[in-house]
Structures are given as C-alpha cells and as structure tokens.
Design an enzyme around this catalytic site. Structure first.
Site, PDB file in Angstrom:
ATOM      1  N   ASP A  34     -10.866   2.358  -3.114  1.00  0.00           N
ATOM      2  CA  ASP A  34     -11.551   1.343  -2.320  1.00  0.00           C
ATOM      3  C   ASP A  34     -12.659   1.276  -2.562  1.00  0.00           C
ATOM      4  OD1 ASP A  34      -8.921   0.982  -1.487  1.00  0.00           O
ATOM      5  OD2 ASP A  34      -9.235   1.285   0.859  1.00  0.00           O
ATOM      6  N   ASP A  82       0.858  -1.035   0.012  1.00  0.00           N
ATOM      7  CA  ASP A  82      -0.125   0.035  -0.083  1.00  0.00           C
ATOM      8  C   ASP A  82       0.942   1.159   0.032  1.00  0.00           C
ATOM      9  OD1 ASP A  82      -2.335   1.356  -0.063  1.00  0.00           O
ATOM     10  OD2 ASP A  82      -3.288   0.212   1.618  1.00  0.00           O
TER      11      ASP A  82
END
Length: 409
Positions: free
Chosen positions: A225, A164
């Site tokens: 997301d 990430d």
C-alpha cells in the site's frame, strides 16, 4: 490496435474452472484504458469517529461530498469517474439473511441509495470486500459468500469492485478471484474488477501468475500500500522499474498493473515529487485513482491532477505501459509520437542536486528524418524542433521528472 511500449535502463473450484475457460472478469469490456477515479483509503483510512471528525469519517456524507466536488471542480470532466468506498463501510455482522450491510449510523440511507446519488452526478460507484473471513480491518469478509455477495453488489448497482486478501491463504487467492469473477459476470452487470492477491504473494516471495491474473481481473495490485511519503512512492517506482516478475508485459487494454493511489494533494510530497508521481503513473498506464481531500486540495495539486496532457498520455489508446526506470517511454498517437520521462530518483546523497541530462533522439527511438517538435507535458512549454541526429538536454530536479512529448513534423 495497441503497440508495445519500449524501454531501456540507464545505470474447491473445479467445476467453476471449466466455465471460467469461457467467461472471465476480463470479458466485461471494461478498462480499455486505465480507470480513473477517487478512493477513500490512503487519505481517510478507517476513520470511524464521526462525532469528532464528521467531515473526515468513513460515511455516506464523505462520499457524497467527494462526488459533489468531483463534478463541480472538473475532475469528472477530466475523466475521473469512479468514487470508490474502501474498507470500514460494513456493519460488524451480516443481516439475518446473510447479506452484507453497511454500518447503520455512518451509512443510514444504505449503499443502494449512496450508489444512486453518485450515479445521479454522472459518476460510477465502487466498493470493497475481502476474500477471507474478515476484511483487513476486521469486518465480515466474503469467504463462503462469493455468489451471494456478487449478486448483492449488482443489486446495489456497483460499477467497480475491489477484492482484498487480508484474512485468507494467498496461495488460493487466484482461485477465489476466478470464482468471484465468474459470479460477477453471472449477475449481468458490468463491474470493473480490482484484485489484490499478487501484492500479498509478492510480499511472501511467491512469483504471481500474472498471465492468469490478467485473464481474471481488470486491474491488479502487486506491491505494498502506498503511504503519504516520497520513500513509499520511490519504492513503488523501483519495484516497477525492476519488474522482476515480468508483470509489465501482461498489461494492456482490459487489464492494468495498479501501483496504488495518487497521493498528490496530501502532506508528504514536495511539488517536484507530486509531478514525478503524476508523470510516472501516467506513462506507466497505471490507474489514476486519487486519494486526497479534494475539498481542500491546494491549487497546484488540483491543476496537476487535472493536467489534460498528462491524462491524455495515460489514456492514450496505445495503452501498453512502459518497462523501465530512469528513462521511461511510451508510444502515443498520432503515429510516430512518443511520450517520455527522465526521472531523477535522488536516492543517492551525491545526487541531491539538479542534473543536466542529455540524450540523443535516436536512443529514444525517434528516427524520423523529418524531425520532431518536443514540448513539456505539464505546462505545454515548447522545447524546440529536433532532428533524429540531435541531442536533447534538460535539467531534472532531485526526485523530479522531465515529462516530454515528441510529435513528428
């Protein structure tokens, strides 16, 4: 051999870089078709309250339970093979030697033991970290520890690694991804490599270098997301349909765009909307990574996730993705066959009714003089035999799809 899919629309690392010319994460031989598995994040987020939610908190118990269900209920047999731990697995500090360590209360057996358990079921094990100093939820990140952490993951027999970019300068993410990929390769362990930098770059108005990303990573996130709502799914579909950064063209065997998890089986989608997500993710050659509670999933959702026809289109070796929205097409085997989707977005109020949609087979590129048998993918329903000059007419519900397959006679 793969062939391009067709579309139309209606309406500080200099020394390492020399080595990366010869060794990149894409050389690992993995993800020749889109990966399939289960991920904790969308459904279980960062729930660390194991006292009040012992079956839902991020813990070794949750991942073992999910692995058991994936084997018992046929998910592994259908191709879902990765069990992926997302954020919130870590302890608040590294150990005295500087190594990553899991939270001792929620992962008392350790990560290697959890990986061993998942491997014993015939599944593969995935884990999460962040390029920055902290993960998105504030746990220790991998900045300054890339080599160390890559070896730790290999020692733990990790098969899938997600990097990430929350606590970092995303302008440097591609460089960091290249270095981490180098160290992952140096471990000698095949580890599927999932990158997230493009998602943050897109959100800042940057134009990611997708050609480079495709040389570094097996899959890459490039949009927000996903949330448990149709608005979220629809925004992803719209983003992929516009493809303003030309990311579709770089995908293929070994590297795929990742529109995020399948939320089928959660709370936010109607049956039609669940079918839409499964159909579109299948035809986009997207990773099929579930994020639902498979222990309590409804039969309709389970059957959809296990639909062999949809999965076969996603996993077809002619595995380049489609390139537009409203009408999506993908060449599949046997030679001359085509999977196609008619998607009714339902975003305009006047369109909140089923649409009777007609299109000539020739416009779909179905030109064989011998004609085609057309079936509906999800239920295998026979639609009919059509010639190239014929017109196909179907009803499509709002936010729904017609998912078809044409096979030459």
């Amino acid at each position: 051999m793969c062939s391009c899919a067709r579309m139309f629309s209606l309406g500080c690392f200099a020394l390492v870089f020399e080595l990366l010319t010869f060794t990149t994460a894409l050389d690992n031989g993995l993800a020749r078709t889109p990966p399939m598995g289960w991920l904790s994040w969308e459904r279980f987020r960062c729930n660390m309250d194991c006292k009040n939610f012992p079956d839902e908190c991020i813990s070794e118990r949750l991942f073992k339970n999910m692995a058991d269900v994936m084997v018992r209920d046929g998910y592994l047999g259908a191709g879902y093979q990765y069990v992926i731990v997302d954020d919130c697995w870590l302890a608040n500090e590294r150990d005295a030697s500087g190594r990553l360590q899991p939270d001792p209360d929620r992962f008392p057996s350790g990560i290697k033991a959890l990986a061993d358990y998942i491997h014993s079921k015939g599944l593969k094990f995935g884990i999460y970290e962040d390029f920055g100093t902290k993960t998105c939820e504030g746990f220790p990140g991998s900045e300054y520890y890339l080599q160390y952490d890559a070896q730790t993951f290999a020692n733990w027999t990790v098969d899938y690694f997600k990097l990430d970019a929350c606590s970092s300068d995303v302008h440097h993410y591609d460089d960091a991804a290249a270095v981490m990929g180098f160290w992952l390769n140096k471990t000698g362990r095949p580890i599927l490599y999932s990158c997230c930098g493009a998602k943050y770059q897109e959100s800042l108005g940057m134009k990611p270098d997708y050609k480079r990303i495709a040389k570094l990573c097996n899959i890459w996130r490039n949009y927000d997301d996903i949330d448990d709502s149709w608005d979220s799914v629809a925004s992803i579909i719209e983003f992929y349909g516009k493809d303003h950064s030309n990311f579709i063209q770089v995908a293929g065997p070994g590297g795929f765009n990742d529109p995020d998890a399948l939320i089928i089986g959660n709370y936010g989608l109607s049956p039609d909307q669940q079918r839409s997500q499964m159909a579109l993710w299948s035809i986009m050659a997207a990773p099929l990574i579930m994020s639902a509670d498979l222990r309590t999933i409804r039969p309709f959702s389970r059957a959809l996730l296990l639909n062999r026809s949809a999965i076969s289109i996603n996993q077809d070796r002619l595995c380049f993705p489609v390139e537009s929205i409203q009408v999506w097409t993908k060449a599949i085997e046997p030679k001359g066959s085509l999977a196609f989707i008619f998607h009714h977005s339902g975003l305009i109020p006047v369109q909140q009714l089923p649409v009777r949609f007609s299109i000539g087979l020739a416009r779909l590129g179905l030109l064989s003089q011998g004609g085609y048998n057309i079936t509906e993918v999800f239920d295998g329903r026979y639609i009919g035999t059509f010639k190239a000059a014929d017109t196909l007419t179907v009803n499509v519900n709002p936010t729904g799809v017609f998912f078809g397959k044409a096979v030459p006679l």
